[in-house]
Design an enzyme around this catalytic site. Structure first.
Site, mmCIF file in Angstrom:
data_model
loop_
_atom_site.group_PDB
_atom_site.id
_atom_site.type_symbol
_atom_site.label_atom_id
_atom_site.label_comp_id
_atom_site.label_asym_id
_atom_site.label_seq_id
_atom_site.Cartn_x
_atom_site.Cartn_y
_atom_site.Cartn_z
ATOM 1 N N VAL A 62 1.264 -1.261 -0.463
ATOM 2 C CA VAL A 62 0.030 -0.024 -0.108
ATOM 3 C C VAL A 62 1.162 1.030 0.027
ATOM 4 O O VAL A 62 2.520 1.266 0.645
ATOM 5 C CB VAL A 62 -1.248 -0.328 1.519
ATOM 6 C CG1 VAL A 62 -1.769 1.246 1.159
ATOM 7 C CG2 VAL A 62 -1.776 -0.651 1.125
ATOM 8 N N GLU A 157 -5.093 -2.452 -7.284
ATOM 9 C CA GLU A 157 -4.222 -2.951 -9.036
ATOM 10 C C GLU A 157 -3.587 -4.257 -8.156
ATOM 11 O O GLU A 157 -2.397 -4.430 -8.166
ATOM 12 C CB GLU A 157 -3.350 -2.278 -9.512
ATOM 13 C CG GLU A 157 -2.619 -2.500 -10.627
ATOM 14 C CD GLU A 157 -1.676 -1.018 -11.189
ATOM 15 O OE1 GLU A 157 -2.181 -0.228 -12.685
ATOM 16 O OE2 GLU A 157 -1.123 -1.207 -10.578
#
Length: 218
Positions: A62, A157
Protein backbone atom coordinates in the site's frame (compact mmCIF):
# COMPACT_ATOMS: atom_id res chain seq x y z
CA UNK A 1 3.73 34.06 11.97
CA UNK A 2 0.63 32.55 13.57
CA UNK A 3 -0.88 33.79 16.82
CA UNK A 4 -1.54 31.25 19.57
CA UNK A 5 -5.15 30.71 18.47
CA UNK A 6 -4.28 30.56 14.78
CA UNK A 7 -1.49 28.09 15.49
CA UNK A 8 -3.88 25.84 17.39
CA UNK A 9 -6.38 25.95 14.52
CA UNK A 10 -3.72 25.10 11.94
CA UNK A 11 -2.41 22.29 14.15
CA UNK A 12 -5.89 20.84 14.60
CA UNK A 13 -6.51 21.04 10.86
CA UNK A 14 -3.28 19.16 10.16
CA UNK A 15 -4.21 16.49 12.72
CA UNK A 16 -7.63 16.08 11.14
CA UNK A 17 -6.01 15.77 7.72
CA UNK A 18 -3.62 13.08 8.96
CA UNK A 19 -6.46 11.14 10.61
CA UNK A 20 -8.52 11.32 7.43
CA UNK A 21 -5.58 10.13 5.33
CA UNK A 22 -4.85 7.24 7.72
CA UNK A 23 -8.48 6.13 7.59
CA UNK A 24 -8.47 6.48 3.80
CA UNK A 25 -5.38 4.28 3.45
CA UNK A 26 -6.81 1.72 5.89
CA UNK A 27 -9.63 1.05 3.42
CA UNK A 28 -7.02 0.11 0.83
CA UNK A 29 -5.05 -1.98 3.30
CA UNK A 30 -8.16 -3.95 4.21
CA UNK A 31 -9.09 -4.33 0.54
CA UNK A 32 -5.63 -5.69 -0.14
CA UNK A 33 -6.07 -8.20 2.70
CA UNK A 34 -9.25 -9.44 1.03
CA UNK A 35 -7.36 -9.92 -2.23
CA UNK A 36 -4.48 -11.66 -0.44
CA UNK A 37 -6.93 -14.05 1.22
CA UNK A 38 -8.58 -14.93 -2.08
CA UNK A 39 -5.24 -15.60 -3.76
CA UNK A 40 -4.05 -17.62 -0.74
CA UNK A 41 -7.17 -19.79 -0.93
CA UNK A 42 -6.58 -20.48 -4.62
CA UNK A 43 -2.93 -21.24 -3.92
CA UNK A 44 -3.82 -23.53 -1.01
CA UNK A 45 -6.38 -25.43 -3.08
CA UNK A 46 -3.86 -26.09 -5.85
CA UNK A 47 -1.22 -27.16 -3.33
CA UNK A 48 -3.49 -29.65 -1.55
CA UNK A 49 -6.00 -30.76 -4.19
CA UNK A 50 -4.14 -30.65 -7.48
CA UNK A 51 -0.87 -32.06 -8.71
CA UNK A 52 0.41 -28.66 -9.77
CA UNK A 53 0.50 -25.19 -8.19
CA UNK A 54 0.59 -22.37 -10.77
CA UNK A 55 1.28 -19.57 -8.24
CA UNK A 56 4.96 -19.10 -7.48
CA UNK A 57 4.93 -15.91 -5.43
CA UNK A 58 2.63 -13.12 -4.22
CA UNK A 59 3.74 -9.66 -3.07
CA UNK A 60 1.62 -6.72 -1.94
CA UNK A 61 2.02 -3.09 -0.93
CA UNK A 62 0.00 0.00 0.00
CA UNK A 63 1.43 3.40 -0.87
CA UNK A 64 2.84 5.31 2.07
CA UNK A 65 1.15 8.61 2.97
CA UNK A 66 4.22 10.46 1.61
CA UNK A 67 4.17 8.54 -1.68
CA UNK A 68 0.43 9.11 -2.09
CA UNK A 69 0.67 12.83 -1.36
CA UNK A 70 3.51 13.12 -3.88
CA UNK A 71 1.41 11.44 -6.58
CA UNK A 72 -1.62 13.58 -5.72
CA UNK A 73 0.54 16.66 -6.23
CA UNK A 74 2.00 15.39 -9.52
CA UNK A 75 -1.45 14.54 -10.87
CA UNK A 76 -3.01 17.78 -9.62
CA UNK A 77 -5.90 15.88 -8.07
CA UNK A 78 -6.21 17.87 -4.87
CA UNK A 79 -7.01 16.49 -1.42
CA UNK A 80 -10.63 15.57 -2.13
CA UNK A 81 -10.67 11.87 -1.24
CA UNK A 82 -13.45 11.02 -3.71
CA UNK A 83 -11.36 12.53 -6.51
CA UNK A 84 -8.30 10.59 -5.33
CA UNK A 85 -10.32 7.35 -5.43
CA UNK A 86 -11.38 8.06 -9.02
CA UNK A 87 -8.04 9.24 -10.36
CA UNK A 88 -5.43 7.10 -8.58
CA UNK A 89 -6.02 3.36 -8.89
CA UNK A 90 -2.66 1.97 -7.75
CA UNK A 91 -2.78 2.97 -4.08
CA UNK A 92 -3.04 -0.72 -3.17
CA UNK A 93 -1.18 -3.17 -5.36
CA UNK A 94 -0.58 -6.91 -5.59
CA UNK A 95 1.74 -8.87 -7.85
CA UNK A 96 0.98 -12.52 -8.57
CA UNK A 97 3.91 -14.35 -10.14
CA UNK A 98 3.00 -17.55 -11.96
CA UNK A 99 5.05 -20.33 -13.50
CA UNK A 100 3.91 -19.93 -17.10
CA UNK A 101 1.85 -17.64 -19.34
CA UNK A 102 -1.08 -20.06 -19.40
CA UNK A 103 -1.10 -19.97 -15.58
CA UNK A 104 -1.33 -16.16 -15.63
CA UNK A 105 -4.58 -16.29 -17.58
CA UNK A 106 -5.89 -19.22 -15.57
CA UNK A 107 -5.39 -17.54 -12.19
CA UNK A 108 -6.72 -14.23 -13.53
CA UNK A 109 -9.87 -16.01 -14.72
CA UNK A 110 -10.41 -17.93 -11.46
CA UNK A 111 -9.86 -14.81 -9.36
CA UNK A 112 -12.03 -12.41 -11.36
CA UNK A 113 -14.94 -14.87 -11.65
CA UNK A 114 -15.61 -14.56 -7.91
CA UNK A 115 -18.95 -12.89 -7.23
CA UNK A 116 -17.67 -10.08 -5.01
CA UNK A 117 -14.88 -9.03 -7.37
CA UNK A 118 -15.71 -6.24 -9.81
CA UNK A 119 -13.24 -5.82 -12.65
CA UNK A 120 -12.85 -2.12 -13.50
CA UNK A 121 -10.10 -2.23 -16.13
CA UNK A 122 -7.80 -4.79 -17.74
CA UNK A 123 -4.60 -4.05 -19.67
CA UNK A 124 -3.08 -7.09 -21.32
CA UNK A 125 0.58 -6.29 -21.91
CA UNK A 126 1.25 -9.97 -22.59
CA UNK A 127 -0.89 -10.08 -25.72
CA UNK A 128 0.24 -6.55 -26.59
CA UNK A 129 3.64 -5.80 -24.96
CA UNK A 130 4.85 -2.25 -24.42
CA UNK A 131 7.46 -0.98 -26.92
CA UNK A 132 10.17 -1.63 -24.31
CA UNK A 133 9.20 -5.29 -24.23
CA UNK A 134 7.42 -5.09 -20.85
CA UNK A 135 4.84 -7.84 -20.36
CA UNK A 136 2.26 -8.30 -17.63
CA UNK A 137 -1.49 -8.63 -17.23
CA UNK A 138 -2.82 -5.66 -15.23
CA UNK A 139 -6.25 -5.65 -13.64
CA UNK A 140 -7.84 -2.97 -11.50
CA UNK A 141 -10.51 -4.57 -9.34
CA UNK A 142 -12.96 -3.46 -6.70
CA UNK A 143 -13.60 -5.52 -3.57
CA UNK A 144 -16.00 -4.74 -0.72
CA UNK A 145 -14.55 -4.04 2.72
CA UNK A 146 -16.98 -4.21 5.65
CA UNK A 147 -16.19 -1.56 8.25
CA UNK A 148 -18.12 -0.66 11.39
CA UNK A 149 -19.70 2.21 9.43
CA UNK A 150 -20.77 -0.09 6.60
CA UNK A 151 -19.35 -1.55 3.38
CA UNK A 152 -16.73 0.42 1.46
CA UNK A 153 -15.56 -0.43 -2.08
CA UNK A 154 -11.76 -0.72 -2.11
CA UNK A 155 -9.76 -0.61 -5.33
CA UNK A 156 -6.69 -2.80 -5.84
CA UNK A 157 -4.39 -3.01 -8.85
CA UNK A 158 -3.13 -6.54 -9.52
CA UNK A 159 -0.31 -7.52 -11.85
CA UNK A 160 -0.19 -11.11 -13.07
CA UNK A 161 3.07 -12.19 -14.70
CA UNK A 162 5.47 -15.09 -15.14
CA UNK A 163 8.81 -15.55 -13.38
CA UNK A 164 10.67 -14.46 -16.52
CA UNK A 165 8.47 -11.39 -16.96
CA UNK A 166 8.97 -10.45 -13.31
CA UNK A 167 12.76 -10.85 -13.51
CA UNK A 168 12.92 -8.66 -16.63
CA UNK A 169 10.62 -5.98 -15.15
CA UNK A 170 12.69 -5.82 -11.94
CA UNK A 171 15.88 -5.29 -13.96
CA UNK A 172 14.23 -2.66 -16.17
CA UNK A 173 13.05 -0.76 -13.09
CA UNK A 174 16.56 -0.70 -11.61
CA UNK A 175 18.06 0.56 -14.88
CA UNK A 176 15.43 3.27 -15.35
CA UNK A 177 15.90 4.34 -11.74
CA UNK A 178 19.67 4.59 -12.19
CA UNK A 179 19.32 6.76 -15.30
CA UNK A 180 16.29 8.67 -13.93
CA UNK A 181 14.25 7.57 -16.95
CA UNK A 182 16.79 8.74 -19.52
CA UNK A 183 18.19 5.35 -20.52
CA UNK A 184 20.78 5.41 -23.35
CA UNK A 185 19.37 4.17 -26.66
CA UNK A 186 21.84 1.28 -26.88
CA UNK A 187 20.87 0.02 -23.43
CA UNK A 188 17.18 0.35 -24.27
CA UNK A 189 17.73 -1.81 -27.35
CA UNK A 190 19.45 -4.44 -25.23
CA UNK A 191 16.56 -4.39 -22.74
CA UNK A 192 14.06 -4.92 -25.55
CA UNK A 193 16.13 -7.79 -26.93
CA UNK A 194 16.30 -9.31 -23.44
CA UNK A 195 12.48 -9.10 -23.23
CA UNK A 196 12.20 -11.12 -26.45
CA UNK A 197 14.62 -13.70 -25.04
CA UNK A 198 12.57 -13.90 -21.82
CA UNK A 199 9.40 -14.45 -23.88
CA UNK A 200 11.08 -17.23 -25.83
CA UNK A 201 12.30 -18.80 -22.57
CA UNK A 202 8.74 -18.71 -21.19
CA UNK A 203 7.46 -20.55 -24.27
CA UNK A 204 10.23 -23.14 -24.24
CA UNK A 205 9.91 -23.90 -20.54
CA UNK A 206 6.11 -24.15 -20.75
CA UNK A 207 6.40 -26.54 -23.72
CA UNK A 208 8.97 -28.61 -21.79
CA UNK A 209 6.72 -28.70 -18.72
CA UNK A 210 3.76 -29.88 -20.78
CA UNK A 211 5.81 -32.56 -22.52
CA UNK A 212 6.69 -33.98 -19.09
CA UNK A 213 3.51 -33.35 -17.07
CA UNK A 214 0.78 -32.81 -19.66
CA UNK A 215 -1.68 -29.95 -19.31
CA UNK A 216 -1.87 -30.35 -15.47
CA UNK A 217 -5.33 -28.83 -15.22
CA UNK A 218 -7.07 -31.56 -13.22
Amino acid sequence: MFTGTEGQEVGEELRRGRRELRRFLLEYEFGLREVETKIAILRGEFLHMHSYNPIEHVSTRVKSPESLLSKIQRRGVGLDMDAVRREITDIAGARVTCSFTADVYRIFDLFTRQDDITVLTVKDYIADPKPSGYQSLHAVVQVPVFLSSGPVPAIVEIQFRTIAMDFWAALEHKIYYKYEGNVPAGLEAQLTEAAHIATDLDRRMEALHRSVHGDARD
